[in-house]
Design an enzyme around this catalytic site. Structure first.
Site, PDB file in Angstrom:
ATOM      1  N   GLY A 172     -40.751  24.317 -55.680  1.00 13.55           N
ATOM      2  CA  GLY A 172     -41.326  24.676 -56.977  1.00 13.55           C
ATOM      3  C   GLY A 172     -42.616  25.432 -56.807  1.00 13.55           C
ATOM      4  O   GLY A 172     -42.803  26.144 -55.820  1.00 13.55           O
ATOM      5  N   SER A 173     -43.512  25.229 -57.754  1.00 10.64           N
ATOM      6  CA  SER A 173     -44.740  26.027 -57.766  1.00 10.64           C
ATOM      7  C   SER A 173     -45.758  25.511 -56.758  1.00 10.64           C
ATOM      8  O   SER A 173     -45.707  24.364 -56.311  1.00 10.64           O
ATOM      9  CB  SER A 173     -45.364  25.989 -59.160  1.00 10.64           C
ATOM     10  N   ARG A 174     -46.716  26.372 -56.442  1.00 16.01           N
ATOM     11  CA  ARG A 174     -47.804  25.987 -55.539  1.00 16.01           C
ATOM     12  C   ARG A 174     -48.619  24.849 -56.142  1.00 16.01           C
ATOM     13  O   ARG A 174     -48.955  23.883 -55.449  1.00 16.01           O
ATOM     14  CB  ARG A 174     -48.688  27.210 -55.304  1.00 16.01           C
ATOM     15  N   GLU A 228     -48.413  34.600 -56.289  1.00 16.85           N
ATOM     16  CA  GLU A 228     -47.012  34.795 -56.647  1.00 16.85           C
ATOM     17  C   GLU A 228     -46.866  34.936 -58.168  1.00 16.85           C
ATOM     18  O   GLU A 228     -47.413  34.134 -58.926  1.00 16.85           O
ATOM     19  CB  GLU A 228     -46.169  33.597 -56.181  1.00 16.85           C
ATOM     20  N   GLU A 264     -41.760  23.418 -50.649  1.00 14.86           N
ATOM     21  CA  GLU A 264     -41.528  24.858 -50.506  1.00 14.86           C
ATOM     22  C   GLU A 264     -42.107  25.451 -51.781  1.00 14.86           C
ATOM     23  O   GLU A 264     -41.631  25.143 -52.877  1.00 14.86           O
ATOM     24  CB  GLU A 264     -40.023  25.087 -50.348  1.00 14.86           C
ATOM     25  N   LYS A 271     -35.837  13.098 -58.675  1.00 15.98           N
ATOM     26  CA  LYS A 271     -36.510  13.269 -59.952  1.00 15.98           C
ATOM     27  C   LYS A 271     -35.880  14.524 -60.557  1.00 15.98           C
ATOM     28  O   LYS A 271     -36.127  15.642 -60.101  1.00 15.98           O
ATOM     29  CB  LYS A 271     -38.012  13.431 -59.740  1.00 15.98           C
ATOM     30  N   GLY A 317     -47.673  22.586 -58.328  1.00  9.21           N
ATOM     31  CA  GLY A 317     -46.885  21.349 -58.315  1.00  9.21           C
ATOM     32  C   GLY A 317     -46.793  20.758 -56.922  1.00  9.21           C
ATOM     33  O   GLY A 317     -46.981  19.549 -56.721  1.00  9.21           O
ATOM     34  N   GLY A 318     -46.530  21.613 -55.955  1.00 12.31           N
ATOM     35  CA  GLY A 318     -46.405  21.139 -54.578  1.00 12.31           C
ATOM     36  C   GLY A 318     -47.702  20.538 -54.059  1.00 12.31           C
ATOM     37  O   GLY A 318     -47.713  19.448 -53.477  1.00 12.31           O
ATOM     38  N   CYS A 331     -37.297  32.319 -54.662  1.00 14.00           N
ATOM     39  CA  CYS A 331     -38.437  32.050 -53.771  1.00 14.00           C
ATOM     40  C   CYS A 331     -38.628  33.210 -52.811  1.00 14.00           C
ATOM     41  O   CYS A 331     -39.731  33.414 -52.296  1.00 14.00           O
ATOM     42  CB  CYS A 331     -38.182  30.806 -52.932  1.00 14.00           C
TER      43      CYS A 331
END
Lengths: 508, 508
Positions: free
Chosen positions: A223-225, A374, A247, A166, A227-228, A284
């Site tokens: 990516g972001s928390r 973060e 991650e 994606k 999104g994950g 990161c």
């Protein structure tokens, strides 16, 4: 919306040719092709698959400067950084070619039959097989090395899994160029086109459709928390849940131990800001947290770091959205009653972000988990500790991290030794006398760590161990030689892969 | 309720001394002790930990016949079976002692510094470390080998994780005896008592409290699909989600290939019922499904199997609850419009269960997923296929399985070769010309498989590979020799563990 365009990081303005917005139909087609290609692809020899990965690397290099220029325009990252990142991307593919040839990842095991034992033991043989089609979500901050042909794609392809990427909407031109390079390598290798698929578009729904497709068997994400965790939730709610390797979020504590701080507090302060502001802090592994014990060394560190932050020039950030989030994150810290703003450089504008340095105490840090959120960009908090007890307490109060860094001298070794068991439990990588922002692609690298650094601490997304994420063991009992997988047959002794025979490791 | 008692499997009546019903306070105490013991326990040498596992084995043997008698009374399983299971339990502990000594599980990796490379590479070293305290839920059907000191406990302890067992309420006496044996081994080894904890009670809330305790870092479970999925959900909803290794539900398809069926349909039918009815069918790997192509061979198989089922004697089941669930499951199949009951032996009573054999067609099987529900006990469905296409279709329509079995002759090999890629994707173990009910404890065993056979197909719960479930990688960068973990130091070359040095595997 049926089309979308690149946005120049430097201006926030659209540019270039429009791209098709893919939807559920394109996701379904890519997943169907991946599923159809799976058995053919996983049956390729280790050597053929290694050559395929090397072809992808060659095709990426063959894109020449057009790739670097597209990435520069879309990400705002400078040429030298992106040329280096291209080298890293190509190097990753070549590393996995080497891993494939070694055969160690197959974990071949043979327990010969023991017909006279009570109960008799049958002939049992084990190998790792690929999971199936894998969905990969590229990261915005590494448009090459963690994106379309990045580490997740390289390790999944190495494992024998077809990949559907994606594409990240922050760099569609870069992504399309790399996807084309991979497609040419697929064709040149005589593989089914479905070995690699690529869908693109700006919506979250596109990614959701990909994770929910029943043919997808695992997900790689950087990516972001938020999104994950959204992808993890979708993956767990499927009829057949699948693993998600996300991650996500890390603030990478740096511990300045007393003797090192006493000896070189000022130099550490300057070097720290170099790491903090590299790539506008969009790593990161950016050092978002500094722990140190009160003293003159810490004062010298704070003074030097504050000066360097005040002098830091704003840099173009990846997207205006990331720039805006950086602003809100640093504003929240600046407005926090327990946080003091030590220094802030030129704050930039809607596309450029500066650097900010904050300070708090161990007690305040432990009292509010919000101080561990973060802030993606060049923002860091110095946590002043009264003594070793407070230092250990703030480490123990940390969420999971990708890295933990020790700055230490020989006289700090006893303290470092006491802290190490704690640091190991908090981070995937513990480093000394360096900065966490360099992540080498090699065999002994772990770019992972306990939640929320990742959604699965048992793995890494960088380095050769990453291939294990996309494999599962299968055992074969009393199968005739003619139908056993070739690498498990009696006559496969010299293919170079190590084997565990009746518990004894033998080199191939 | 503050106390509970054992229930005799043969009568359904309580017997023996009462046991305390543990609650949240006991869970919290056990988890706190486990957490407090973790750093001490994981710092033990491989040899010391191996000796500890061997001591557990010796202490279990030292329980003598009292253990076998308790297990017989509580489970209804016969003496020979339980004596064999005790041997298996002790053998598992000894296998993990051997695994510990080999050191392979540590996955030691060293990438030496390359100071002249651009960019320079730091010194990087990797090892696996244990996750932390592990919760283990024993299974009712193996009161020794999959319970208190079973495979999950043995592999977690081997990995360096303290274990808190939630004792199975179907065998509290057996569990308490084994827990006592482990506690004596802990003490004799000079380890902190928290290395092993044991809580018991009949409620689901007890297990939920254990999984939700923040000090627990992973869960091992063997049992029903409903129970496993409930634990997975609890684990995912925690502030810090943790992995759950749940071995849940499998109906273990047996494929009778045409030539084998033609040559020995009758003999296969008789042998099949032997596997089906072993231990009252109460095995995770019980053959609950038979796939075969129409023909005289299949008729002979059906005739022989029906006769053997009709003659089968009822056997004591593990609990009256399991007996009742077996009754409802077989009643549902008997009442299913598309299912024909081929044979049913003596149905037994409220504690004993008989055997039942059903038949359906490939079309009907594919039309209703309910025909894939596991019925725990001696129940199986023969699925008649018109041809190879239908045979492949029913395999493709299967949920994930622990095992898939092929009965085949040499002339069946081409067909078996075509089916193998499909079977590998459905099952953790593929076996030929045997029955799935034997699960050897060795290095090449996989007792696992795709969902819903387990909640994590990337692992096994039986065999030496099971240790990997409780480990995670940590990378150490530029750490001084004095604080590096001993096994990663330069002077650790001769400890016997293999190491991957700059990508090359070297034996220790």
């Amino acid at each position: 919306m049926t089309e979308f365009r690149s946005v120049a990081a430097a201006t926030g303005e659209p540019f270039g040719e429009p791209f098709q917005v893919d939807g559920p139909a394109e996701v379904a087609a890519a997943c169907a092709a991946a599923e159809a290609a799976f058995d053919v692809y996983r049956a390729t020899s280790r050597e053929d698959r290694a050559v395929f990965l090397e072809r992808i690397a060659a095709e990426i290099l063959a894109l020449g400067d057009s790739l670097v220029e597209a990435a520069m325009a879309e990400s705002g990252l400078p040429r030298a950084r992106l040329e280096g990142e291209r080298g890293r991307t190509v190097g990753q593919l070549q590393l996995f070619a080497q891993v494939l040839r070694s055969g160690q990842w197959q974990q071949l095991r043979i327990d010969p039959a023991l017909p006279d034992r009570q109960p008799p033991r049958p002939d049992l043989r084990l190998r790792m097989i690929p999971l199936g089609p894998v969905a990969v979500f590229g990261a915005s901050n590494f448009p090459l090395a963690f994106s379309t042909a990045g580490g997740d794609t390289a390790s999944a392809l190495a494992a024998g899994c077809p990949v559907v990427v994606k594409g990240h909407p922050a760099h569609p031109q870069t992504g399309a160029l790399v996807a084309g390079a991979i497609a040419r390598a697929v064709e040149a290798s005589g593989l089914p086109a479905g070995v690699f698929g690529h869908v693109a578009g700006p919506s979250n729904e596109l990614g959701a459709a990909l994770v929910q497709d029943p043919r997808i068997t695992a997900v790689g994400f950087t990516g972001s928390r938020g999104g994950g965790l959204a992808l993890v939730k979708l993956a767990q709610a499927r009829d057949v849940p699948i693993p998600v390797y996300a991650e996500m979020s890390s603030i990478n504590p740096v511990l300045l131990l007393p003797e090192a701080l006493k000896a070189r507090g000022e130099a550490l302060g300057t070097a720290f800001v170099g790491s903090l502001t590299m790539g506008a802090g969009q790593f990161c592994t950016n050092p978002g947290l500094v722990f140190a014990i009160e003293g003159e060394g810490l004062d010298a560190f704070v003074s030097a770091a504050s000066g360097a932050v005040a002098d830091a020039k704003p840099q173009t950030m990846l997207t205006t959205g990331i720039r805006a989030a950086f602003g809100s994150g640093t504003d929240a810290l600046a407005g926090h009653a327990a946080v003091k703003t030590l220094a802030q450089g030129d704050t930039g504008n809607t596309t450029c972000g500066g650097a900010v340095l904050f300070q708090t105490t161990a007690t305040e840090f432990l009292a509010d988990k919000a101080l561990q959120h973060e802030v993606f960009g060049a923002s860091s908090i110095i946590v002043r500790c009264a003594d070793e007890v407070e230092l250990a307490a703030v480490v123990a109060g940390l969420e999971g991290q990708l890295t933990a860094t020790l700055h230490m001298d020989a006289a700090d070794e006893p303290l470092a030794g006491r802290l190490l068991p704690l640091l190991e439990r908090k981070a995937g990588r513990v480093l000394a006398n360096g900065w966490p922002t360099g992540v080498d692609v090699c065999h002994a690298m772990v770019h992972g760590g306990p939640f929320p650094a990742t959604s699965d601490a048992r793995t890494t997304s960088v380095g050769s161990l990453a291939i294990d994420r996309f494999l599962r063991p299968v055992s074969y009992q009393n199968l005739a030689q003619s139908i056993l997988p070739p690498e498990l047959r009696d006559d496969a002794r010299n293919d170079g892969a190590p084997r565990l025979i009746d518990g004894t490791l033998t080199l191939g």
